[in-house]
Design an enzyme around this catalytic site. Structure first.
Site, short mmCIF file in Angstrom:
data_model
loop_
_atom_site.label_atom_id
_atom_site.label_comp_id
_atom_site.label_asym_id
_atom_site.label_seq_id
_atom_site.Cartn_x
_atom_site.Cartn_y
_atom_site.Cartn_z
N GLY A 74 -33.01 -6.82 20.46
CA GLY A 74 -32.10 -7.50 21.36
C GLY A 74 -31.30 -6.50 22.18
O GLY A 74 -31.27 -5.31 21.89
N CYS A 75 -30.62 -7.00 23.22
CA CYS A 75 -29.90 -6.11 24.12
C CYS A 75 -28.71 -5.47 23.42
O CYS A 75 -28.56 -4.24 23.42
CB CYS A 75 -29.49 -6.86 25.38
SG CYS A 75 -28.59 -8.40 25.09
N TYR A 76 -27.83 -6.29 22.82
CA TYR A 76 -26.69 -5.70 22.11
C TYR A 76 -27.14 -4.76 20.99
O TYR A 76 -26.63 -3.65 20.86
CB TYR A 76 -25.79 -6.79 21.53
CG TYR A 76 -24.93 -7.54 22.53
CD1 TYR A 76 -24.05 -6.87 23.37
CD2 TYR A 76 -24.96 -8.93 22.61
CE1 TYR A 76 -23.23 -7.56 24.27
CE2 TYR A 76 -24.15 -9.62 23.50
CZ TYR A 76 -23.28 -8.94 24.33
OH TYR A 76 -22.48 -9.61 25.19
#
Lengths: 344, 344, 344, 344
Positions: free
Chosen positions: B149-151
């Site tokens: 995921g991005c985070y």
């Protein structure tokens, strides 16, 4: 393989040139020059390249440059190219000037609009105006190229299919142009700070912008007539992008589709000009070399509305400069520029 | 040469994947799939590609896909990959899933945080977690890859050099994360409209974001201990970019430079992670695959402050997916991703 | 009726003061002073007031000011108030200083963090710290008021209900603060231009911002203990607004609702502090004097997350200055400030 | 003291009306109505008013409204006012309709441009068109008022001094208009999301916007001639603000100063129209009821360029509605509207 040089690599035009040339498949070396910052690593001006590009800014040494370079880009403020360019005449180094110095053939026009001394007439005559799609044959042979301004690129690509026709009504042409703030350059000013730009829409230099004579000169070359234009530039709260909304009267009404067909035919061999089925937005060409155009006819008023959008730093400056380099060096016109606009 | 497929090509992740793969030197064919929009030209969803890319969205036909594709990217909402992926097991088609479906090894965690039924345990065991810089050997052998995921990408690259050390204080870790609005996806909502985003800074899902178990799982793999984190995601009025500002206590003070050296050493063979001399901004990595990191020690409090920035759609999604494809297919890790951030 | 004066009326703080005082029902005259621009119409600096406000900037003449004014606002850069204020001692003119000059009681702190010479100790002792909601009794009697900084206002209103409790863990406090760019002031700089601010999220002066000693001083007054804080200011691509996200450990877990109740009780007589049922966004208080707060407890980590938002130019500067004027002059605290945030 | 009602209080126009009326010195009660949301607290739609305004949305009960209200504002979508308004005829309740329903006197025009059934001719004849500065005498006597559209307000205030002159060349009028996105309303759509608005400049409904007949109708009333206009609306990446850039040919050249003088004279008793010495920007009138105008003559082309800016939600909607209420109820025209634009 090509060794390219950039003078003025720390301004917005120079930064974008570097980014494009870095990925150009036929460019294997890039030298960056600066009179004031020579010796400093480029990354100290551009955190974006840190870690990957170790090069330093080099001093401007014309003899050395003539030995090493194949092509030299001048991304300098007005008033510099006229001094630098003559050294490279007959040197074999192709010079592409992104400033306004070599665009106007009439020295009086230059001095009136730029408030600086014009370059020599011989230099001006040597410099080929580089609106790529409409001047390929001359660009191929050019040693010195005057790369068009951002507004003129959007406006002239939007009017080229019409302006050489016998029914062109140049005196009715009204150009309402809108640009992102990067057009104002990198130097901080009251005009360019965030708090004066965000949530603000501004108009400036109404009928007084230095791109007016550049547009009028090219329209005259096409139409044979000298006619003043109405030109209103505006500043949009965004960084990149130009939209030119243009209005012109036509003698007799023809369906909008006929005008579209005229444009499609005119640009059928020009991959970067896309004649669109609907009005384009600036984000449709963001960070790309495209110029998207749509035209419509209002039968109630007998007037055409033409919209042309570009990224002012790519097709309006550095991208078109690379496109011109490709043409001058005999490469495929699209080389190094075959990427899509960024979205979102 | 590679034939790549994308399911979910009209979302932000899919659009960015297409843009990157289109310019990848080893990809010569891209097929785009959609169950609901099959038959329509891709350009009708993406004015950015009009004129140049004529391809249509194709229906999802798994048998056909297995015959044609070398690699398949799933840029689909949560809950889709679990159904699609099993067909491609043992088919020779590498599957790279950009959704959250295959990241959590514990099915209870998935069901608690995603509120959907988890994929089968065998599938989850097969899927390799693709944080490229820290898991290259497993990625090389992967048939199915769970793209982070991005985070988690920003957070885990920022903590990786610390979290496997014996003096790691995982229970003191506080993550204050900030993301551009593109992370919320393409579907219009009250949250994503301009008037609610511009001139607004928001916090959401405090200690309730579905990326929390993904971060905790990886930290536990490194440290051997299961420790809950404090995680506050915020929305920044911008389109792209993530900054994770992280705070962690250290047992004994050491000069900031020692911590920097630890990071430099850890990432010395990772070209996309740049350990920077000063705190980076999100625009330093805009539209690129870089993750820029800086760390400092506050001697007054005995606490480290670590900052990590990425473009959420590139290194935080599609760029890292391409990087993983490169590793899986034996290409140079940087292929097709060697471009600089856009500026300005 | 009150005659108010403003020194520094062309900066952001002064402009906002003028806007607020112009509509204040008990202020009937406003004089604007400038040493460098005296004699020029205010409208020449502020197109926003053109046509309606004909006043000119007046020279700074302290004798004249003492005769005419009831209250004087100093919206000047650091280093000016120390020189100007002493003239007005015992003059009957109330002085409200918006700069940082009179806030820190310890002259060493001032000189360390502001890199300027501190004001005299007697002046500093005379100046009352004007965090309105927590210091009303002293403000009522003040002749000289030190108006709090923008970050300290958000942070201290967010921590006030906790910091005087015996179970306060000041050494665990971490403050992750975010501000719009107007906090950087009006002078154009590389930092404040649009192209470096838009689509960019930045962190700066980590553990080095001059508001740190101001926050620590007040926390010490409340808790009785001197404890260093961790403080990370960030710049958000927007003009106005501050969010402070704060993390603090608590000794024993109590339901989030108990903490909320503590805050509600603490602020029950403070109309500008709104204890909200959910986390607020900066736009909830845009262009208003509100401070909106929410607090939550994470039972997994035993940590509170507190969020406090203000408009940095209103509650964080000029609005709070007017609120303090109201208290000092015996007016209703909310006078002239009873307007809602602008939306959208 | 006045009891005001608002139908449609949760849309942008209604929200702004509420904000203005809340601070109006002659309004002491405000009732908010909604058919679908009756019974819910207004603050649940508007965090901006939480804590201070406890009112709920009330059901639409026309008998009750007639008993209680002095003035009723309709901030409803097109197609609603025609049904609601007739109940209030001869009731003593002044009705101010902010929608487009009662503006066009010709029912065919309404049905062509709005694609809905027109109101009855008798109702249309009763409704007074409320361009405040040019129609005060009729507004004073009005029972039902049709509040002008946002674009028409900017355009008509910019052309009013010219359009009733015998030398008016209506057929040469070209209007290039630019609006912030709040003009598109509150409902989330692909058009209004942040990622499609930021860093994007768009044109829409070229010569097809429903404000065209409203502008043409008023120009015809002034000039006596029916002439089609060219009208291009654009969307600017900002929330509030309209600029109309207008071009019109003049028979003989006169110095720009003569045209300015004509405008100054025309608006000398209109405090909200400011004839400015230079071209205004939208931020000069942000969040205020001003309309700022400048006009210049280009001697090269014999064409006037007129620029008019407003805040579309204030002078272009709710502010002008309050101004009209003031005129209708015999208050000072500026009451409740005497605040300066917000800056920065």
């Amino acid at each position: 393989m090509v060794h390219a040089g950039i003078v003025g690599a720390t301004g917005y035009g120079g930064i974008e040139l570097f980014r494009l040339l870095y990925n150009h498949p036929d460019v294997d070396e890039i030298s960056l020059y600066s009179s004031s910052e020579a010796g400093k690593p480029y990354a100290s001006f551009m955190p974006q390249v840190s870690g990957w590009f170790k090069g330093e800014l080099r001093p401007i040494d014309e003899e050395q440059m003539k030995k090493e370079l194949d092509v030299l880009f001048l991304a300098t403020p007005a008033g510099v190219s006229g001094g630098l360019t003559p050294s490279f005449l007959d040197s074999g180094v192709k010079v592409i000037d992104l400033s306004g110095d070599l665009r106007l053939k009439n020295t009086e026009d230059y001095e009136k609009w730029y408030k600086k001394q014009a370059s020599s007439e011989s230099l001006l005559n040597e410099a080929v105006y580089g609106l790529s799609e409409t001047n390929r044959e001359n660009i191929k042979k050019a040693e010195i190229l005057a790369n068009p301004g951002c507004y003129p690129t959007a406006v002239l690509l939007g009017t080229a299919p019409l302006a050489s026709r016998s029914d062109w009504n140049g005196d009715s042409l009204i150009i309402d142009a809108k640009s992102g703030i990067s057009g104002a350059g990198k130097t901080p000013s009251e005009k360019s700070i965030y708090a004066n730009t965000e949530e603000n829409f501004r108009i400036y230099k109404v009928n007084g912008h230095q791109h007016i004579p550049e547009i009028e000169q090219q329209l005259q070359w096409w139409s044979g007539e000298s006619e003043p234009i109405t030109f209103s530039p505006h500043l949009v709260p965004m960084t990149r992008g130009i939209m030119a909304t243009m209005y012109v009267n036509v003698d007799k009404t023809a369906p909008a589709e006929d005008w579209m067909e005229l444009y499609r035919e005119f640009y059928k061999d020009s991959p970067f000009v896309r004649v669109r089925e609907d009005f384009p937005a600036t984000k449709d060409v963001y960070a790309s070399n495209f110029c998207d155009i749509h035209v419509t006819m209002d039968e109630r008023t007998g007037r055409l509305t033409i919209v042309s959008v570009i990224d002012n730093l790519v097709k309006g400056a550095s991208g078109q400069a690379v496109q011109n380099m490709n043409i001058m060096l005999g490469f495929e016109e699209t080389k190094g520029l075959e990427f899509f606009p960024l979205y979102p």
